[in-house]
Design an enzyme around this catalytic site. Structure first.
Site, PDB file in Angstrom:
ATOM      1  N   LYS A   1      18.495  64.273  45.119  1.00 22.08           N
ATOM      2  CA  LYS A   1      18.301  65.641  45.604  1.00 22.08           C
ATOM      3  C   LYS A   1      19.643  66.303  45.893  1.00 22.08           C
ATOM      4  O   LYS A   1      19.703  67.344  46.536  1.00 22.08           O
ATOM      5  CB  LYS A   1      17.462  65.626  46.884  1.00 22.08           C
ATOM      6  CG  LYS A   1      16.089  64.996  46.728  1.00 22.08           C
ATOM      7  CD  LYS A   1      15.376  64.992  48.073  1.00 22.08           C
ATOM      8  CE  LYS A   1      14.049  64.253  47.995  1.00 22.08           C
ATOM      9  NZ  LYS A   1      13.491  64.028  49.343  1.00 22.08           N
TER      10      LYS A   1
ATOM     11  N   ARG B   1      26.670  48.654  46.362  1.00 26.41           N
ATOM     12  CA  ARG B   1      27.100  48.531  44.961  1.00 26.41           C
ATOM     13  C   ARG B   1      26.884  49.879  44.316  1.00 26.41           C
ATOM     14  O   ARG B   1      25.825  50.503  44.491  1.00 26.41           O
ATOM     15  CB  ARG B   1      26.311  47.447  44.233  1.00 26.41           C
ATOM     16  CG  ARG B   1      26.586  47.452  42.740  1.00 26.41           C
ATOM     17  CD  ARG B   1      25.980  46.265  42.034  1.00 26.41           C
ATOM     18  NE  ARG B   1      26.758  45.056  42.269  1.00 26.41           N
ATOM     19  CZ  ARG B   1      26.544  43.915  41.612  1.00 26.41           C
ATOM     20  NH1 ARG B   1      25.578  43.837  40.703  1.00 26.41           N
ATOM     21  NH2 ARG B   1      27.286  42.854  41.864  1.00 26.41           N
TER      22      ARG B   1
ATOM     23  N   THR C   1      23.949  39.165  43.807  1.00 29.09           N
ATOM     24  CA  THR C   1      24.714  39.736  44.911  1.00 29.09           C
ATOM     25  C   THR C   1      23.764  40.301  45.960  1.00 29.09           C
ATOM     26  O   THR C   1      23.914  40.048  47.159  1.00 29.09           O
ATOM     27  CB  THR C   1      25.674  40.811  44.373  1.00 29.09           C
ATOM     28  OG1 THR C   1      26.414  40.226  43.296  1.00 29.09           O
ATOM     29  CG2 THR C   1      26.620  41.296  45.431  1.00 29.09           C
TER      30      THR C   1
HETATM   31  C1  NCD Z   1      28.911  40.520  38.062  1.00 29.83           C
HETATM   32  C2  NCD Z   1      29.010  41.976  38.477  1.00 29.83           C
HETATM   33  O1  NCD Z   1      28.030  42.612  38.798  1.00 29.83           O
HETATM   34  O2  NCD Z   1      30.153  42.430  38.495  1.00 29.83           O
HETATM   35  N1  NCD Z   1      27.800  39.889  38.542  1.00 29.83           N
HETATM   36  C3  NCD Z   1      27.802  39.391  39.822  1.00 29.83           C
HETATM   37  O3  NCD Z   1      27.851  40.122  40.781  1.00 29.83           O
HETATM   38  N2  NCD Z   1      27.777  38.060  39.976  1.00 29.83           N
HETATM   39  C4  NCD Z   1      29.220  40.275  36.652  1.00 29.83           C
HETATM   40  C5  NCD Z   1      28.466  40.996  35.553  1.00 29.83           C
HETATM   41  O4  NCD Z   1      27.582  41.806  35.769  1.00 29.83           O
HETATM   42  O5  NCD Z   1      28.795  40.695  34.408  1.00 29.83           O
END
Ligand code: NCD
Length: 434
Positions: free
Chosen positions: A172, A193, A144
């Protein structure tokens, strides 16, 4: 002018027709249509006569008019730019697949089709020249993070990355609000993320610049779901299948797996699907999602064992157990027979089944995940799936930054050479993906 392949693919998608019915509708042989659908670089490629493209355009206009009569809201919305139609609280941000209708997700997939020559390194574009992306990943990621970064760079932009909490001022005690607002002063878009569900929404509330959810704990992963849907649509188009009425099997950790949460909701925009959900009792799909899918008129069957569940599947979507999200729960009932492997697929599925996985997979021999012994089976679409991440993520950026209509004119030939197939085994799938 978009290229012929993109134009025809889009027409079929809008009319919801497979190649056989589409060629009948426009009064040509299917074999002729197949040659028009090939990339221009293919030796078998033929240019479609002008009269046919005029006729296809007329059919599309008529089809759109019939929607005006029956679904006024639907067509009125389509007049607005895509970023407005899919926006989140009036901002060009992508947090959940709930922001899409079937029409808007198909419009986005059309932009992904336009991006294909850039993704295949035949063309280059600079439409995002000068723009800067911050990739903020507070959780592990390979695909990603890198594919969002590469997609932004391939459109001419630059990328700043941070990974983990360790090197962030959040250690911090800095709030999400402050972090998001500060970084928004530096860059033009954020991909975030985060391990907590809802945290990316908090980032989005603190800024007006585009924010894309790159996965929020067990919540959602919208860009993955769009690239999964795009992959399904392309594979089905090759196999002469429609998404309406398809049988989708999802296997593994359906409780914590955010990819399946987003994908099932996106697929539910289509009609009369059958979902078979196979998970151990402790890792079943959350009830709020199940209620919604059944409420949308789809058939949902749940099972705790693989045997039988795969029969008649058009798609088998396997997932990894999300061990990092377990508090103290033990994984009960997750026996090795949950492994998706060659023997199981051969015994239960036909040549038209497609096997997918968001990756990463646990490829060790005894793992309860997607086995590597399917690597040479053309039904395994995992690398076509990851490759599709680039055009789809380019389409997301171009849309949220409002340059999606400039892509076609911005393309120039690439000045370097790259291999025709990026993977050593891809040649055997040559032609599968058109
Ligand atoms: C997934 C995630 O991070 O949700 N990976 C991804 O982004 N392709 C799936 C996973 O981590 O199993």
């Amino acid at each position: 002018m978009i290229d012929q392949q993109t134009f025809l693919r889009d027409a079929m998608r809008r009319l919801n027709l497979i190649r056989e019915n589409f060629s009948e509708r426009i009064g040509v042989h299917k074999r002729a249509l197949d040659t028009w659908l090939l990339p221009e670089t293919s030796g078998e490629y033929r240019a479609m006569p002008d009269i046919v493209s005029k006729f296809v355009n007329e059919i599309l206009v008529k089809d759109a008019e019939s929607h005006v009569n029956t679904q006024t809201v639907y067509s009125a919305r389509s007049a607005a730019p895509l970023s407005t139609r899919i926006g989140h609280q009036g901002k060009p941000q992508l947090l959940s697949v709930d922001q899409f209708s079937r029409e808007s997700v198909e419009d986005l997939m059309r932009i992904a089709d336009v991006m294909q020559p850039i993704a295949r390194r035949q063309k280059v574009s600079r439409i995002l020249e000068g723009a800067v992306l911050a990739n903020l990943f507070f959780e592990a990621s390979t695909r990603t993070r890198i594919s969002f970064g590469a997609a932004f760079c391939r459109l001419g932009g630059s990328v700043c990355d941070t990974t983990g909490f360790t090197f962030s001022s959040m250690t911090k005690g800095e709030s999400v609000y402050d972090t998001s607002r500060v970084i928004s002063g530096y860059v033009d878009a954020l991909v975030v993320r985060h391990p907590e569900q809802g945290a990316v929404d908090e980032f989005a509330r603190a800024t007006n610049i585009p924010v894309i959810n790159g996965g929020d704990g067990p919540g959602e992963h919208p860009s993955q779901a769009i690239l999964d849907l795009y992959t399904i649509q392309r594979e089905f188009s090759r196999l002469g299948k429609l998404i309406d009425g398809a049988h989708i099997v999802m296997v593994g950790d359906l409780k914590y797996g955010r990819t399946v949460h987003s994908l099932i909701k996106l697929l539910a925009l289509y009609r009369r699907l059958k979902f078979t959900l196979i998970a151990p009792p402790t890792l079943e799909m959350p009830p709020y999602i199940l209620e919604r899918i059944s409420g949308d008129g789809h058939v949902v069957e749940q099972s705790t064992s693989l045997a039988g569940g795969l029969k008649g599947a058009d798609i088998v979507y396997a997932t990894r157990i999300q061990k990092e999200r377990f508090a103290d729960e033990a994984i009960e009932g997750y026996a090795p027979e949950f492994q998706i492997n060659q023997a199981l697929i051969d015994a239960n599925c036909d040549a038209g089944t497609i096997v997918m996985h968001p990756l990463p997979r646990d490829g060790r021999p005894a793992a309860n995940d997607l086995s590597t012994d399917l690597n040479y089976d053309p039904r395994l679409a995992i690398f076509r799936q990851t490759d599709n991440g680039i055009p789809v993520r380019m389409a997301i950026f171009a849309t949220l930054l409002g340059v999606e209509n400039q892509v076609q004119h911005s393309m120039r030939d690439a000045g370097w050479r790259s291999p025709s197939h990026v993977g050593p085994d891809d040649a055997m799938f040559d032609g599968l993906d058109g």
